[in-house]
Structure formats: structure tokens, C-alpha cells
Design an enzyme around this catalytic site. Structure first.
Site, PDB file in Angstrom:
ATOM      1  N   HIS A  35       0.830  -1.207   0.000  1.00  0.00           N
ATOM      2  CA  HIS A  35       0.000   0.000   0.000  1.00  0.00           C
ATOM      3  C   HIS A  35       0.861   1.252   0.000  1.00  0.00           C
ATOM      4  CE1 HIS A  35      -3.361  -2.640   1.149  1.00  0.00           C
ATOM      5  NE2 HIS A  35      -4.144  -1.668   0.692  1.00  0.00           N
ATOM      6  N   LYS A  81      -0.454   4.825   4.660  1.00  0.00           N
ATOM      7  CA  LYS A  81      -1.312   3.859   5.386  1.00  0.00           C
ATOM      8  C   LYS A  81      -0.798   3.643   6.808  1.00  0.00           C
ATOM      9  CE  LYS A  81      -3.711  -0.531   4.890  1.00  0.00           C
ATOM     10  NZ  LYS A  81      -4.982   0.059   5.305  1.00  0.00           N
TER      11      LYS A  81
END
Ligand code: NAD
Length: 265
Positions: free
Chosen positions: A154, A158
Site C-alpha cells: 500500500h 497507510k
């Protein structure tokens, strides 16, 4: 149907605003942000990258719940717990996309789901929910000679790991094997770990750049490897899934539902 967005200035919040404003079957009831956010008083249309709609972002979450048939929440776990209570107080359906939820968060959600309809999913995309079904099936067919590892990547912003989607995929693999994920999950490896324990489901996390979300479930034996992967290239797919869930849960009996319920999978 009136849909409200909490955390509307976040990456997902802005995308949700755009989807609700442009949706034929939905009316935007409003959007809130945490107290002190720079987004308070900004126009919701502008925030979504569209024309102004003369509706400002507010910090009055209770008023938003009162004005909504369903509220969509992609925020942080502590805020999600408060939103679950407000859903009960106001009799409003709730769609929860927030990840990084732990035991006490799920307790709060389950308590609220005794009174109102709640859809909760670590990933709202049709593709990933299909993938979960596939992973469950493959894990059920392949024997213990196949080790299962879940790899995810990600964007650099995040704040939780492993991702909600990685945990959903791990849960599906555990269900396929008829085991409890908590008993076999190996979430971190560092230093002298010793050999891999038979039957474990391992997780590996990568973070960097602007990656929207990539997941691969690996089934590895001595002789071969099967990989099932999903790559998201636009967070719009999560937003459209969440709006679909909000429309679906309106008027539904109290209970905690998953995205697989919404999609009829
Ligand atoms: P983000 O940090 O960009 O946005 C979160 C927003 O919530 C921020 O604007 C923050 O100010 C706001 N917020 C925090 N507390 C609040 C409160 N009490 N009231 C109102 N607003 C509040 O994060 P993001 O990338 O948009 O992701 C949000 C969450 O959604 C994360 O947990 C992420 O993992 C998850 N997510 C889930 C899916 C899915 O399909 N389920 C997809 C993408 C992201």
C-alpha cells in the site's frame, strides 16, 4: 436515499463525496470531519473536486446521523466506535470501511448491530470479495503440504498493517482449511525466527509511494506455487462498493453484514 459521509476530507472521504453527489439514487445528507480539521466549513462539492454545492463540511456528527438514512465511515477505529454508538442513538444504518479494527472495536460494532443494520468490510471491491471466495476454495482443496502466505503493498500514508484486505484473505484461507486464523496467523517475522511452522498463514507488508492496494495470496509446496492476485488502481472502486452497500442496507433488519452479503456472493 440520504447518505452522510464522516471523515469526508480523507482520501476515501473525498472519493465517497464524489460518488454520492453523482449517484442517481442517492442524495448527499452532508459530510463531517474531526474537530480542528482544516476542512471544516469548506464546500463539499469543491472538496470532491466538483462544482460547489453550497453545503459545508461540519463537525456536528450527531446532526449528520439524524439527517441520514445511512452513513459511510472510512476514518479511524476510535471514531468508528463513536459512530457505531451514534448509529444506534439515531437509528441510522452504517457502512464501515475503516481498517485496523481490534477486538474492542468489533465488540462495539456487534453491540450496535443488534439495533441497526451495519455493513463492515475491510475491502469493498467486488474483485477482492470474489478473490476471497476463490482463496477459501483453493485452501480447502490443497493439502497442508502447501504453505499459505499473504503479501500486500500500500501507499506510504497507510497507518495499519497488515491491511484489512490481507486479513480478510487470511480469514478466507483459514475458513477453507477449517482452522481459526488467530491460532495460525504469523503477522511479523524478524531475526532468528526458526523454521516455518506447518499450517501457519503468514503475512508480509510492503509500504511505499502511491500504491492504492495490491494483494497476492501464495500457495507454495516443494514442487509448485499458485498465486492469486488483485491490484487496485483507483480508490473509486472502494467508494462505489461502499455506496452500493449503503443503498443495500437501507431498511434492512439489524445485523452485521459483509460485502459478500451485499454482493450476494
Ligand atoms: P485518511 O487519513 O486520508 O482519511 C481519514 C479521515 O478521517 C481524515 O480526514 C480524518 O481527519 C478523518 N477523521 C478522523 N477522526 C474523525 C472523526 N472523529 N470524525 C470525523 N472524521 C474523522 O485515510 P483513508 O486513506 O481515506 O482511509 C481511511 C480508512 O479507510 C483506513 O482505515 C483505510 O485503511 C480504510 N480503507 C478501507 C477500504 C475498504 O474498501 N474497506 C479501502 C480504502 C481504505
Amino acid at each position: 436515499m440520504n447518505i452522510g459521509i464522516v471523515g469526508c476530507a480523507g482520501r476515501m472521504g473525498r472519493m465517497l463525496l464524489k460518488h454520492v453527489i453523482e449517484h442517481e439514487a442517492a442524495e448527499l445528507a452532508g459530510g463531517t470531519e474531526r474537530m480542528g480539521s482544516e476542512a471544516i466549513d469548506q464546500d463539499l462539492g469543491t472538496l470532491a473536486g466538483l462544482k460547489p454545492i453550497n453545503m459545508p463540511v461540519t463537525g456536528d456528527t450527531k446532526a449528520l446521523f439524524e439527517a441520514s438514512d445511512a452513513v459511510i465511515d472510512f476514518t479511524i477505529p476510535a471514531a468508528t466506535r463513536d459512530h457505531a454508538k451514534l448509529a444506534v442513538e439515531t437509528g441510522t444504518a452504517l457502512v464501515i470501511g475503516t481498517t485496523g479494527l481490534d477486538g474492542k472495536d468489533f465488540e462495539a460494532i456487534d453491540e450496535a448491530a443488534e439495533m441497526v443494520a451495519i455493513v463492515q468490510a475491510g475491502n469493498m471491491s467486488v474483485g477482492v470479495n470474489l478473490l476471497c471466495g476463490l482463496v477459501e476454495k483453493v485452501a480447502g482443496v490443497l493439502g497442508d503440504e502447501f504453505d499459505i502466505e499473504v503479501l500486500e503493498m500500500h501507499h506510504r500514508h497507510k497507518i495499519d498493517a497488515p491491511s484489512g484486505t490481507a486479513l480478510m484473505l487470511g480469514e478466507s484461507a483459514a475458513q477453507g482449511r477449517a482452522v481459526n486464523l488467530a491460532d495460525v496467523s504469523q503477522r511479523v517475522r524478524d531475526g532468528q525466527t526458526g523454521a516455518r511452522r506447518a499450517g501457519d498463514i503468514g503475512f508480509a507488508t510492503l509500504r511505499g509511494g502511491g500504491v492504492v492496494g495490491e494483494h497476492t495470496v501464495i500457495f507454495a509446496s516443494e514442487d509448485e506455487r499458485i498465486e492469486i492476485a488483485h491490484k487496485a488502481s483507483d480508490r473509486g472502486l472502494f467508494a462505489s462498493g461502499a455506496v452500493r452497500a449503503a443503498l443495500w442496507c437501507h431498511g434492512r433488519a439489524a445485523g452485521r453484514y459483509s460485502m459478500r452479503d451485499v454482493l450476494g456472493l
